[in-house]
Every structure is written in structure tokens, then in C-alpha cells.
Design an enzyme around this catalytic site. Structure first.
Site, mmCIF file in Angstrom:
data_model
loop_
_atom_site.group_PDB
_atom_site.id
_atom_site.type_symbol
_atom_site.label_atom_id
_atom_site.label_comp_id
_atom_site.label_asym_id
_atom_site.label_seq_id
_atom_site.Cartn_x
_atom_site.Cartn_y
_atom_site.Cartn_z
ATOM 1 N N ASP A 134 0.794 -1.231 0.000
ATOM 2 C CA ASP A 134 0.000 0.000 0.000
ATOM 3 C C ASP A 134 0.831 1.288 0.000
ATOM 4 N N CYS A 191 -21.628 -5.697 -17.693
ATOM 5 C CA CYS A 191 -22.083 -5.277 -16.361
ATOM 6 C C CYS A 191 -21.624 -3.842 -16.070
ATOM 7 N N CYS A 194 -21.429 -1.446 -10.614
ATOM 8 C CA CYS A 194 -20.650 -0.604 -9.698
ATOM 9 C C CYS A 194 -20.792 0.877 -10.057
ATOM 10 N N CYS A 198 -22.425 3.681 -7.425
ATOM 11 C CA CYS A 198 -21.543 4.627 -6.727
ATOM 12 C C CYS A 198 -22.335 5.889 -6.338
ATOM 13 N N CYS A 240 -15.456 3.037 2.056
ATOM 14 C CA CYS A 240 -16.733 2.778 1.396
ATOM 15 C C CYS A 240 -16.612 1.454 0.654
ATOM 16 N N CYS A 243 -19.145 -0.120 -4.179
ATOM 17 C CA CYS A 243 -18.890 -0.633 -5.533
ATOM 18 C C CYS A 243 -18.361 -2.070 -5.513
ATOM 19 N N CYS A 247 -20.984 -5.913 -6.676
ATOM 20 C CA CYS A 247 -20.348 -6.678 -7.759
ATOM 21 C C CYS A 247 -20.788 -8.155 -7.729
HETATM 22 C C1 B12 Z 1 -4.581 6.111 -3.473
HETATM 23 C C2 B12 Z 1 -5.369 4.880 -3.091
HETATM 24 C C3 B12 Z 1 -6.742 5.035 -2.878
HETATM 25 C C4 B12 Z 1 -7.486 6.295 -3.279
HETATM 26 C C5 B12 Z 1 -7.690 6.253 -4.828
HETATM 27 C C6 B12 Z 1 -8.219 4.906 -5.333
HETATM 28 C C7 B12 Z 1 -7.989 4.600 -6.793
HETATM 29 N N1 B12 Z 1 -8.866 3.803 -7.362
HETATM 30 O O1 B12 Z 1 -7.032 5.052 -7.403
HETATM 31 C C8 B12 Z 1 -8.783 6.168 -2.432
HETATM 32 C C9 B12 Z 1 -8.589 6.851 -1.097
HETATM 33 C C10 B12 Z 1 -10.048 6.718 -3.094
HETATM 34 C C11 B12 Z 1 -8.820 4.660 -2.216
HETATM 35 C C12 B12 Z 1 -9.980 3.958 -1.949
HETATM 36 C C13 B12 Z 1 -10.040 2.584 -1.797
HETATM 37 N N2 B12 Z 1 -8.987 1.738 -1.703
HETATM 38 CO CO1 B12 Z 1 -7.148 2.270 -2.041
HETATM 39 N N3 B12 Z 1 -5.350 2.578 -2.506
HETATM 40 C C14 B12 Z 1 -4.738 3.629 -2.977
HETATM 41 C C15 B12 Z 1 -3.264 3.297 -3.297
HETATM 42 C C16 B12 Z 1 -2.381 3.830 -2.170
HETATM 43 C C17 B12 Z 1 -2.772 3.842 -4.646
HETATM 44 C C18 B12 Z 1 -3.750 3.627 -5.808
HETATM 45 C C19 B12 Z 1 -3.320 4.318 -7.075
HETATM 46 O O2 B12 Z 1 -2.171 4.506 -7.326
HETATM 47 N N4 B12 Z 1 -4.304 4.710 -7.919
HETATM 48 C C20 B12 Z 1 -4.052 5.307 -9.203
HETATM 49 C C21 B12 Z 1 -4.693 4.464 -10.308
HETATM 50 C C22 B12 Z 1 -4.608 5.246 -11.616
HETATM 51 O O3 B12 Z 1 -3.967 3.267 -10.462
HETATM 52 P P1 B12 Z 1 -4.294 1.842 -9.766
HETATM 53 O O4 B12 Z 1 -5.719 1.795 -9.379
HETATM 54 O O5 B12 Z 1 -3.279 1.564 -8.721
HETATM 55 O O6 B12 Z 1 -4.011 0.839 -10.974
HETATM 56 C C23 B12 Z 1 -4.988 0.492 -11.956
HETATM 57 C C24 B12 Z 1 -5.278 1.581 -12.950
HETATM 58 O O7 B12 Z 1 -4.116 2.304 -13.204
HETATM 59 C C25 B12 Z 1 -5.740 0.767 -14.152
HETATM 60 N N5 B12 Z 1 -5.336 1.281 -15.439
HETATM 61 C C26 B12 Z 1 -4.104 1.587 -15.864
HETATM 62 N N6 B12 Z 1 -4.141 2.016 -17.153
HETATM 63 C C27 B12 Z 1 -5.418 1.936 -17.544
HETATM 64 C C28 B12 Z 1 -6.008 2.221 -18.752
HETATM 65 C C29 B12 Z 1 -7.380 2.027 -18.895
HETATM 66 C C30 B12 Z 1 -8.013 2.358 -20.178
HETATM 67 C C31 B12 Z 1 -8.165 1.521 -17.808
HETATM 68 C C32 B12 Z 1 -9.622 1.251 -17.946
HETATM 69 C C33 B12 Z 1 -7.540 1.247 -16.558
HETATM 70 C C34 B12 Z 1 -6.183 1.463 -16.462
HETATM 71 O O8 B12 Z 1 -5.149 -0.525 -14.021
HETATM 72 C C35 B12 Z 1 -4.419 -0.603 -12.797
HETATM 73 C C36 B12 Z 1 -4.596 -1.980 -12.182
HETATM 74 O O9 B12 Z 1 -5.929 -2.225 -11.773
HETATM 75 C C37 B12 Z 1 -3.312 1.718 -3.334
HETATM 76 C C38 B12 Z 1 -2.041 1.030 -2.855
HETATM 77 C C39 B12 Z 1 -0.947 1.081 -3.874
HETATM 78 N N7 B12 Z 1 0.247 1.482 -3.487
HETATM 79 O O10 B12 Z 1 -1.165 0.763 -5.033
HETATM 80 C C40 B12 Z 1 -4.540 1.366 -2.436
HETATM 81 C C41 B12 Z 1 -5.436 0.205 -2.864
HETATM 82 C C42 B12 Z 1 -5.705 0.338 -4.331
HETATM 83 N N8 B12 Z 1 -6.682 0.455 -2.136
HETATM 84 C C43 B12 Z 1 -7.303 -0.612 -1.788
HETATM 85 C C44 B12 Z 1 -8.592 -0.622 -1.201
HETATM 86 C C45 B12 Z 1 -9.036 -1.910 -0.520
HETATM 87 C C46 B12 Z 1 -9.417 0.517 -1.268
HETATM 88 C C47 B12 Z 1 -10.903 0.601 -0.897
HETATM 89 C C48 B12 Z 1 -11.751 -0.612 -1.245
HETATM 90 C C49 B12 Z 1 -10.978 0.882 0.630
HETATM 91 C C50 B12 Z 1 -12.388 1.126 1.140
HETATM 92 N N9 B12 Z 1 -13.150 0.085 1.444
HETATM 93 O O11 B12 Z 1 -12.778 2.264 1.291
HETATM 94 C C51 B12 Z 1 -11.346 1.859 -1.698
HETATM 95 C C52 B12 Z 1 -11.825 1.479 -3.118
HETATM 96 C C53 B12 Z 1 -12.085 2.677 -4.010
HETATM 97 C C54 B12 Z 1 -12.005 2.303 -5.484
HETATM 98 N N10 B12 Z 1 -13.149 2.019 -6.117
HETATM 99 O O12 B12 Z 1 -10.921 2.241 -6.048
HETATM 100 C C55 B12 Z 1 -6.531 -1.885 -2.145
HETATM 101 C C56 B12 Z 1 -7.181 -2.568 -3.363
HETATM 102 C C57 B12 Z 1 -7.298 -4.085 -3.267
HETATM 103 C C58 B12 Z 1 -7.967 -4.670 -4.482
HETATM 104 N N11 B12 Z 1 -8.493 -5.862 -4.352
HETATM 105 O O13 B12 Z 1 -8.013 -4.071 -5.555
HETATM 106 C C59 B12 Z 1 -5.082 -1.273 -2.421
HETATM 107 C C60 B12 Z 1 -4.291 -1.995 -3.491
HETATM 108 C C61 B12 Z 1 -4.343 -1.324 -1.073
HETATM 109 C C62 B12 Z 1 -3.799 -2.718 -0.771
HETATM 110 N N12 B12 Z 1 -2.491 -2.873 -0.758
HETATM 111 O O14 B12 Z 1 -4.520 -3.679 -0.573
HETATM 112 N N13 B12 Z 1 -7.591 4.101 -2.377
HETATM 113 S S1 SF4 Z 2 -16.491 -4.620 -11.256
HETATM 114 FE FE1 SF4 Z 2 -18.161 -6.026 -10.764
HETATM 115 S S2 SF4 Z 2 -19.948 -4.663 -10.621
HETATM 116 FE FE2 SF4 Z 2 -18.376 -3.529 -11.719
HETATM 117 S S3 SF4 Z 2 -18.728 -3.948 -13.876
HETATM 118 FE FE3 SF4 Z 2 -17.234 -5.449 -13.201
HETATM 119 S S4 SF4 Z 2 -18.469 -7.222 -12.648
HETATM 120 FE FE4 SF4 Z 2 -19.874 -5.483 -12.716
HETATM 121 S S1 SF4 Z 3 -15.666 3.317 -2.880
HETATM 122 FE FE1 SF4 Z 3 -16.644 2.858 -4.843
HETATM 123 S S2 SF4 Z 3 -18.852 3.197 -4.514
HETATM 124 FE FE2 SF4 Z 3 -17.783 4.154 -2.808
HETATM 125 S S3 SF4 Z 3 -17.615 6.284 -3.509
HETATM 126 FE FE3 SF4 Z 3 -15.669 5.243 -4.046
HETATM 127 S S4 SF4 Z 3 -15.954 4.551 -6.139
HETATM 128 FE FE4 SF4 Z 3 -17.992 5.093 -5.347
#
Ligand code: B12
Ligand code: SF4
Ligand code: SF4
Length: 374
Positions: A134, A191, A194, A198, A240, A243, A247
Site C-alpha cells: 500500500d 455489467c 458498480c 456509486c 466505502c 462498488c 459486484c
Molecule cells: C490512493 C489509493 C486510494 C485512493 C484512490 C483509489 C484509486 N482507485 O485510485 C482512495 C482513497 C479513493 C482509495 C480507496 C479505496 N482503496 Co485504495 N489505494 C490507494 C493506493 C495507495 C494507490 C492507488 C493508485 O495509485 N491509484 C491510481 C490508479 C490510476 O492506479 P491503480 O488503481 O493503482 O491501478 C490500476 C489503474 O491504473 C488501471 N489502469 C491503468 N491504465 C489503464 C487504462 C485504462 C483504459 C483503464 C480502464 C484502466 C487502467 O489498471 C491498474 C490496475 O488495476 C493503493 C495502494 C498502492 N500502493 O497501489 C490502495 C489500494 C488500491 N486500495 C485498496 C482498497 C481496498 C481501497 C478501498 C476498497 C478501501 C475502502 N473500502 O474504502 C477503496 C476502493 C475505491 C475504489 N473504487 O478504487 C486496495 C485494493 C485491493 C484490491 N483488491 O483491488 C489497495 C491496493 C491497497 C492494498 N495494498 O490492498 N484508495
Molecule cells: S467490477 Fe463487478 S460490478 Fe463492476 S462492472 Fe465489473 S463485474 Fe460489474
Molecule cells: S468506494 Fe466505490 S462506490 Fe464508494 S464512492 Fe468510491 S468509487 Fe464510489
């Protein structure tokens, strides 16, 4: 040393030490992720909790000399409490997201990775390793996706076929050239559940989040919560899960594989009113072991006050009055004024009118006036 044999030994050992899934990938740069991170930064869609150095985030060679592979691990966590205390009128409860249940996952996964490092070094003493969970530079999800742990869902989560998305992720960069595993198929298909579920529209399109309006992020901020998000956060105290809950790949998923990740009901779903007057020491004692405590007690208290407003909890008026009168923090006083406005009874109005006479802080005064106007 036969690298293929070592890989098999690591897979076996990982099971023994409570790693639920393991995958291997190369240490090649993450080129698509790099573009994505730049884009997210330009759009101001990042939370600010991410490592700011995009080169370090996407090039493992900058993190470990001679980096040749990355081992990705996943540990499954429970989604249901065995004893689930129900909140009721007069005794309302808040909710910590599932990723904050039980012991802080950073500690749990780091321990597992450390054991794995020791195991590898017992076989190859000159092996070099660097582990992170993380808070490290790498994107744990991008690593897991490439290592075949799961696919990257439209909700942004890594979804494993075995444990759904309720898994914590971590990884270890090594200088050993392990044979990489293959990514798995994306099963989201048509699907969109999510995105539809949200509450704030933070999932701007499949796989893309505006972290600044994600409730998970909002619950972790320390300032005033913008008015438009106060009613939508409901009784969430930290994080939260919406989402993920909606799923279909998480339907019925509830793994209780690790004792230390079992939630303590009074911590994961605490009574709200006592949180208003909790001391730093009590907070540390009660919540300090959980990942949800990392921002300290202020955001949790602010969210607890919002939750009391959300429930229109009349029995909390006296406690809110105390906060409004005595708490030294304007954010906490101002949020209490908002909650009293939501409760909206004559008694709540009286408390607000009294506070209006004594309050000196501009922002808090503004909150009191807005609350009275309601
Ligand atoms: C900053 C952060 C947050 C931020 C931003 C979340 C986000 N989605 O970016 C906030 C505070 C909102 C957050 C929330 C949550 N987080 Co968080 N967070 C992080 C952290 C520290 C960095 C994430 C990051 O760099 N995001 C930037 C985006 C751009 O990159 P990414 O999501 O890492 O990578 C994906 C995208 O880049 C995508 N992508 C890349 N190129 C492209 C191109 C296209 C076209 C598309 C479609 C996608 C795509 O593919 C990558 C792989 O999936 C990581 C830990 C870590 N060091 O990685 C934990 C981490 C992602 N979090 C985690 C968790 C559990 C959560 C929450 C569920 C916690 C909760 N219950 O509230 C929520 C979920 C919110 C959500 N829907 O994402 C877990 C995820 C586990 C899992 N099974 O995926 C992590 C990995 C921590 C851990 N070590 O377990 N988080
Ligand atoms: S992540 Fe889960 S809820 Fe969201 S589109 Fe994919 S299958 Fe459906
Ligand atoms: S954790 Fe998922 S459902 Fe909750 S606000 Fe963030 S993106 Fe939306």
C-alpha cells in the site's frame, strides 16, 4: 539453484504462511499505468495519498538494483461479522469499511512478505528483495493484474476468481528472473452495476475514478466535508464498500481464513455518541490496531457527527451541544452545527441560537447560520 523449482517452493511455502494467492511477473516498466497516472494527475483525479514520483511508480528498476521480477500476493478478508450489532434509535452505530476490519493489513501482509523474503534468502543468500504494501511506490493493483492475481474491474478493484475483490495486495521486487505468470481474463463484460451504484459518481467510467469525490477518500479528509457529500456518506466512518458489495463476483464471498483479520464488532461498528468525547488515548487503545486509524481521531469524529445528523438522532442533542460549546476544533464544532440543523427539532434550534451568540470562528458561524436557515 533451479529458478523454476524455487518458484514452486515459494508457492508451496506461501500457502503455509497464510498467503491466499501468489503470482509472478517481470520487473518491466508499467507503460500503460504511466500514461494513466499522468492523465489522472492532469485531470486532478488523484487523492494525494499516492506516491508522487511517477517514474518510481512505474519503473521497478529504480527501486531495486538488478530488479528482475515481482512477486504479487493477495490475502482474503471477511465481509460479514459473525455477531453483527444492529444500531437503533438512541444507540446508533457507524461503520468502518471491511478493509479496516481486524488488525491493520499493512502489518499482516508485511509480516507475510518478510517471512517470504527470509525463505528466499535461505535458498539464495545473495538474493536481493524489496517488499511493499500500500504505502510503497508501486501500484499494488497494476502489479497484481500483470501477475495474474485478478482482473482490473470497472470498480477499479482487482477481482480474483477465488475470493472476489475482498483481498489485500502486496508485492516483493526481486533480482531473481522467475518465469512470469499470465494475466487473467477480464470478466466484467456488459455489467455496469458498480458505476450505477456509486453514490457520488466517482467512477467516471469503467476503471477510472475521480478519487477526490470517492467516499472512501472523503471519509479520510480532515477538513470540513463539502455540504453536498454530507448526506451521502450516511453512517460510514471510514472507507466505502458500495462498488464492491454490488459486484456479482462478490456475491456470497466471505472468507474467514485469518484470525487476525476477524472484526471486533464494537470496533468495526462502534456506537456513535461515545466517539464525540473519546480522548486521544482511548482512541488509540480502541482503534489503533486498525488500518482505519491512520488519519487519527478527527476525521472519524467528524464522520460520526455527520452520521448522527444523517439519522436525525435526537438523543445526541446534548452531546452535540457539548461539542459545539467546548470542542477546540472549528471543523468539529461546525459539523456539529450541521448535524443539529439536520435533527431540526425545537431543542436543536435552541442549542444553535445559543451557540450563535458565543461562537467567534467565521466558518463555524456560517455553519450555524446555514443550519438555522434550514
Ligand atoms: C490512493 C489509493 C486510494 C485512493 C484512490 C483509489 C484509486 N482507485 O485510485 C482512495 C482513497 C479513493 C482509495 C480507496 C479505496 N482503496 Co485504495 N489505494 C490507494 C493506493 C495507495 C494507490 C492507488 C493508485 O495509485 N491509484 C491510481 C490508479 C490510476 O492506479 P491503480 O488503481 O493503482 O491501478 C490500476 C489503474 O491504473 C488501471 N489502469 C491503468 N491504465 C489503464 C487504462 C485504462 C483504459 C483503464 C480502464 C484502466 C487502467 O489498471 C491498474 C490496475 O488495476 C493503493 C495502494 C498502492 N500502493 O497501489 C490502495 C489500494 C488500491 N486500495 C485498496 C482498497 C481496498 C481501497 C478501498 C476498497 C478501501 C475502502 N473500502 O474504502 C477503496 C476502493 C475505491 C475504489 N473504487 O478504487 C486496495 C485494493 C485491493 C484490491 N483488491 O483491488 C489497495 C491496493 C491497497 C492494498 N495494498 O490492498 N484508495
Ligand atoms: S467490477 Fe463487478 S460490478 Fe463492476 S462492472 Fe465489473 S463485474 Fe460489474
Ligand atoms: S468506494 Fe466505490 S462506490 Fe464508494 S464512492 Fe468510491 S468509487 Fe464510489
Amino acid at each position: 539453484m533451479n529458478v523454476e523449482q524455487l518458484k514452486q517452493d515459494i508457492i508451496e511455502y506461501a500457502k503455509e504462511i497464510g498467503i491466499d494467492k501468489i503470482g509472478f511477473t517481470t520487473a518491466d516498466p508499467f507503460t500503460t499505468l504511466k500514461e494513466r497516472l499522468i492523465k489522472q494527475q492532469q485531470l486532478n483525479y488523484q487523492s494525494g495519498f499516492e506516491e508522487p514520483d511517477i517514474d518510481k511508480r512505474t519503473n521497478p528498476a529504480l527501486l531495486l538494483e538488478g530488479a528482475a521480477s515481482i512477486i504479487s500476493i493477495a490475502v482474503a478478508y471477511p465481509t460479514r461479522m459473525k455477531e453483527n450489532p444492529k444500531g437503533k434509535k438512541g444507540a446508533r452505530r457507524g461503520l468502518f469499511a471491511r478493509a479496516s476490519w481486524g488488525e491493520d493489513y499493512h502489518t499482516v501482509l508485511r509480516n507475510r512478505l518478510q517471512k517470504l523474503e527470509e525463505f528466499i534468502k535461505s535458498k539464495i543468500p545473495e538474493a536481493r528483495t524489496k517488499s511493499m504494501v500500500d504505502t510503497g511506490e508501486l501500484s499494488d493493483r497494476a502489479v497484481a493484474e500483470r501477475a495474474g492475481i485478478g482482473w482490473s474491474g470497472k470498480n477499479c478493484a482487482i477481482i480474483t476468481p477465488e475470493y472476489g475483490s475482498f483481498v489485500y495486495l502486496g508485492e516483493m521486487i526481486t533480482n531473481i528472473p522467475f518465469e512470469p505468470d499470465q494475466p487473467i481474463e477480464d470478466l466484467c463484460g456488459d455489467c455496469n452495476k458498480c458505476l450505477e451504484a456509486c453514490p457520488t459518481g466517482a467512477l467516471v467510467q469503467g476503471g477510472q475514478i475521480n478519487a477526490k469525490i470517492c467516499i472512501s477518500y472523503l471519509t479520510q479528509t480532515k477538513d470540513f466535508l463539502p455540504e453536498q457529500y454530507r448526506s451521502v456518506i450516511g453512517n460510514r466512518l471510514y472507507g466505502c464498500d458500495t462498488c464492491q458489495i454490488v459486484c456479482p463476483y462478490n456475491r456470497g464471498v466471505d472468507f474467514h481464513l485469518h484470525e487476525e483479520l476477524e472484526p471486533e464488532p464494537e470496533i468495526a461498528k462502534p456506537l456513535l455518541t461515545p466517539l464525540l468525547s473519546i480522548s486521544n488515548r482511548e482512541f488509540k487503545e480502541k482503534f489503533g490496531r486498525t488500518s482505519g486509524a491512520w488519519r487519527g481521531k478527527k476525521p472519524i469524529q467528524r464522520n460520526a457527527i455527520i452520521a448522527l445528523g444523517h439519522f436525525k438522532e435526537e438523543s445526541a442533542i446534548d452531546d452535540l451541544q457539548k461539542v459545539l460549546k467546548d470542542d477546540p476544533r472549528p471543523v468539529i464544532r461546525g459539523t456539529a452545527a450541521w448535524a443539529l440543523g439536520r435533527i431540526g427539532t425545537e431543542k436543536a434550534k435552541e442549542v444553535l441560537l445559543n451557540a450563535l451568540e458565543k461562537e467567534k470562528d467565521e466558518e463555524v458561524l456560517n455553519e450555524i447560520e446555514l443550519a438555522l436557515a434550514k
